[in-house]
Design a protein around this motif. Structure first.
Motif, mmCIF file in Angstrom:
data_model
loop_
_atom_site.group_PDB
_atom_site.id
_atom_site.type_symbol
_atom_site.label_atom_id
_atom_site.label_comp_id
_atom_site.label_asym_id
_atom_site.label_seq_id
_atom_site.Cartn_x
_atom_site.Cartn_y
_atom_site.Cartn_z
ATOM 1 N N GLY A 1 6.876 -66.057 -23.904
ATOM 2 C CA GLY A 1 5.514 -65.679 -24.267
ATOM 3 C C GLY A 1 4.936 -64.584 -23.401
ATOM 4 O O GLY A 1 3.973 -63.924 -23.795
ATOM 5 N N ALA A 2 5.500 -64.382 -22.209
ATOM 6 C CA ALA A 2 4.986 -63.345 -21.306
ATOM 7 C C ALA A 2 5.606 -61.981 -21.566
ATOM 8 O O ALA A 2 5.116 -60.970 -21.041
ATOM 9 C CB ALA A 2 5.245 -63.746 -19.857
ATOM 10 N N GLU A 3 6.666 -61.930 -22.352
ATOM 11 C CA GLU A 3 7.377 -60.668 -22.552
ATOM 12 C C GLU A 3 6.451 -59.598 -23.128
ATOM 13 O O GLU A 3 5.756 -59.809 -24.123
ATOM 14 C CB GLU A 3 8.570 -60.875 -23.484
ATOM 15 N N GLY A 4 6.438 -58.435 -22.472
ATOM 16 C CA GLY A 4 5.621 -57.321 -22.922
ATOM 17 C C GLY A 4 4.188 -57.333 -22.418
ATOM 18 O O GLY A 4 3.459 -56.365 -22.619
ATOM 19 N N ALA A 5 3.761 -58.428 -21.772
ATOM 20 C CA ALA A 5 2.390 -58.503 -21.273
ATOM 21 C C ALA A 5 2.176 -57.508 -20.140
ATOM 22 O O ALA A 5 3.095 -57.193 -19.379
ATOM 23 C CB ALA A 5 2.075 -59.915 -20.795
ATOM 24 N N ILE A 6 0.962 -57.021 -20.023
ATOM 25 C CA ILE A 6 0.593 -56.010 -19.020
ATOM 26 C C ILE A 6 -0.424 -56.618 -18.053
ATOM 27 O O ILE A 6 -1.276 -57.415 -18.440
ATOM 28 C CB ILE A 6 0.006 -54.768 -19.712
ATOM 29 N N GLY A 7 -0.325 -56.242 -16.800
ATOM 30 C CA GLY A 7 -1.311 -56.661 -15.806
ATOM 31 C C GLY A 7 -1.671 -55.511 -14.895
ATOM 32 O O GLY A 7 -0.919 -54.533 -14.797
ATOM 33 N N PHE A 8 -2.831 -55.603 -14.251
ATOM 34 C CA PHE A 8 -3.159 -54.665 -13.177
ATOM 35 C C PHE A 8 -3.453 -55.482 -11.936
ATOM 36 O O PHE A 8 -4.315 -56.352 -11.935
ATOM 37 C CB PHE A 8 -4.284 -53.680 -13.499
ATOM 38 N N ILE A 9 -2.689 -55.205 -10.889
ATOM 39 C CA ILE A 9 -2.628 -56.073 -9.718
ATOM 40 C C ILE A 9 -2.775 -55.268 -8.431
ATOM 41 O O ILE A 9 -2.683 -54.038 -8.435
ATOM 42 C CB ILE A 9 -1.292 -56.861 -9.694
ATOM 43 N N GLY A 10 -2.987 -55.980 -7.320
ATOM 44 C CA GLY A 10 -3.193 -55.306 -6.040
ATOM 45 C C GLY A 10 -1.971 -55.223 -5.175
ATOM 46 O O GLY A 10 -1.972 -54.503 -4.161
ATOM 47 N N TRP A 11 -0.901 -55.958 -5.550
ATOM 48 C CA TRP A 11 0.305 -55.950 -4.712
ATOM 49 C C TRP A 11 1.541 -56.126 -5.582
ATOM 50 O O TRP A 11 1.512 -56.842 -6.585
ATOM 51 C CB TRP A 11 0.267 -57.069 -3.685
ATOM 52 N N SER A 12 2.620 -55.474 -5.160
ATOM 53 C CA SER A 12 3.917 -55.638 -5.806
ATOM 54 C C SER A 12 5.018 -55.559 -4.754
ATOM 55 O O SER A 12 4.931 -54.762 -3.816
ATOM 56 C CB SER A 12 4.141 -54.542 -6.860
ATOM 57 N N SER A 13 6.036 -56.366 -4.916
ATOM 58 C CA SER A 13 7.174 -56.309 -3.988
ATOM 59 C C SER A 13 7.901 -54.977 -4.099
ATOM 60 O O SER A 13 8.659 -54.599 -3.199
ATOM 61 C CB SER A 13 8.156 -57.452 -4.278
ATOM 62 N N MET A 14 7.671 -54.249 -5.183
ATOM 63 C CA MET A 14 8.327 -52.954 -5.388
ATOM 64 C C MET A 14 7.593 -51.805 -4.710
ATOM 65 O O MET A 14 8.114 -50.690 -4.640
ATOM 66 C CB MET A 14 8.432 -52.659 -6.889
ATOM 67 N N SER A 15 6.396 -52.055 -4.224
ATOM 68 C CA SER A 15 5.573 -50.990 -3.656
ATOM 69 C C SER A 15 6.156 -50.462 -2.346
ATOM 70 O O SER A 15 6.760 -51.199 -1.562
ATOM 71 C CB SER A 15 4.160 -51.505 -3.401
ATOM 72 N N ASP A 16 5.955 -49.161 -2.109
ATOM 73 C CA ASP A 16 6.381 -48.523 -0.855
ATOM 74 C C ASP A 16 5.226 -48.411 0.131
ATOM 75 O O ASP A 16 5.283 -47.592 1.052
ATOM 76 C CB ASP A 16 6.947 -47.125 -1.142
#
Length: 394
Positions: free
Chosen positions: A285-300
């Motif tokens: 059910g989450a596939e394709g969902a979009i979010g805007f967040i303050g942190w990601s493990s991918m961030s540099d």
């Protein structure tokens, strides 16, 4: 597969638990691990131990998605800060039991313990009830997760690490509309949760200002597990997008039920605070969902990769956003204590208020500042669920 690096703490974190009334209180602290210095070499603020209050959900509805990750983030930061040897902190940790009354009782207890600052206070509904007590007693209330707009107006001792809804929602709507070009949308929100109602109100305003029509608004209450009636009515309107304003458990439940109901794939789902916790619980059910967040493990962002590696090594799991934000919160607070060269709450508050472009693990660039209301400013990250993973939305 990534190889885990083993991190050996300078000393184990000791936790003691005692019961006071209906609260469970855990005391935690760790040795600084700094080699001995002469009296002339010891920084002034490293010669005293400053107790910091921590209010997190260790039991109840909010413990697993919020409280326990927050506690891990705080503990990891505490170890690093004490090992640096510039300030020395200890924790008095109180379980808010996932209720506003629990948060209020926790803050009252910590105020009586004469702490200069209290961190945690995840849920906006809890912060709204508990922060005025800290403000009245001139104790810093520094929430690492709360993001409902307007709570900074409680007073000058209230600070927040999350991007508040009147900052994150407008930026997210503008960015996603440029990509998706939606014209008609639906919203669903928790009508009793302060964050969720704030998010929906800001959405209503921003969407209107950008010429987007809201075809239908649906509501539910915290703790609800059945959303099929609301989703069926939304599907019948066939909007271009659906915005979800809710806390973690309810976001996951709504996403999961879109798959169960065969919700139209043409309706783009957008959940502003979407994390991997909800993605994993919601499954397809989450596939394709979009979010805007303050942190990601991918961030540099500065120090983010080191944080991710240390967290994996320390706890054997992937870091959660609320752990990352709590980790950043304590580092920002420690920097203010170092700047103020004082354990006095007012002096620390003044130093916090002047925080500008502090290097952090948040956002894409990691430049952390406060606005005049004590709310955080940094660049947010847009993500999308692809094959069960969160990826940057280009």
């Amino acid at each position: 597969m990534r190889t885990k690096r083993i991190l050996t703490p300078a000393s184990p974190l000791a936790i003691a638990t005692l019961t006071i009334g209906l609260l469970t209180i855990g005391l935690s602290g760790c040795d600084s691990g700094v080699k001995e210095m002469s009296d002339d070499e010891v920084p002034p603020m490293a010669s005293i131990e400053i107790p910091i209050g921590v209010v997190v959900a260790l039991t109840g509805h909010h413990a697993e998605p919020y409280g326990l990750p927050m506690q891990r983030g705080f503990e990891l930061a505490l170890e690093e800060i004490n090992n640096l040897g510039e300030v020395k902190l200890s924790f008095i940790t109180v379980d808010d039991m996932s209720t506003p009354d629990g948060a209020e009782a926790a803050v009252r207890h910590l105020v009586n313990q004469n702490v200069p600052a209290i961190v945690g206070l995840a849920i906006s509904t809890h912060l709204k009830q508990a922060a005025p007590i800290a403000q009245e007693n001139e104790v810093i209330a520094f929430s690492s997760v709360s993001s409902a707009s307007g709570l900074g107006a409680i007073g000058g001792f209230v600070f927040r690490t999350s991007l508040v809804t009147d900052v994150s929602i407008p930026d997210g709507v503008i960015a996603t509309r440029e990509i998706l070009d939606y014209e008609e949308v639906a919203t669903i929100y928790d009508e009793v949760d302060v964050y969720s109602t704030s998010s929906n109100e800001v959405l209503r305003s921003v969407l209107g200002e950008n010429g987007v029509e809201i075809l239908i608004e649906e509501a539910f209450k915290t703790g609800d597990t059945e959303f099929s009636e609301q989703l069926t009515r939304i599907a019948a309107k066939n909007p271009d997008a659906l915005f979800i304003s809710a806390l973690s458990q309810e976001i996951a439940g709504i996403l999961a039920q879109t798959a169960e109901l065969d919700f139209p794939e043409t309706i783009q789902i957008i959940a502003p605070d979407l994390t991997m916790s909800e993605v994993q619980k919601a499954g397809h059910g989450a596939e394709g969902a979009i979010g805007f967040i303050g942190w990601s493990s991918m961030s540099d962002a500065p120090g983010n990769r080191a944080f991710v590696q240390k967290y994996r090594a320390q706890y054997g799991i992937e870091p959660e956003p609320w752990a990352a934000q709590s980790y950043a919160t304590l580092h920002v607070l420690a920097n203010a204590i170092k700047t103020a060269q004082s354990a006095d709450a007012t002096a620390i508050r003044d130093a916090l208020a002047q925080t500008t472009d502090f290097p952090s693990n948040l956002g894409k660039l990691g430049r952390f500042s406060f606005n005049p209301d004590g709310d955080a400013l940094y660049d947010q990250i847009l993500v999308v669920v692809r094959d069960g993973e969160l990826e940057f939305l280009d």
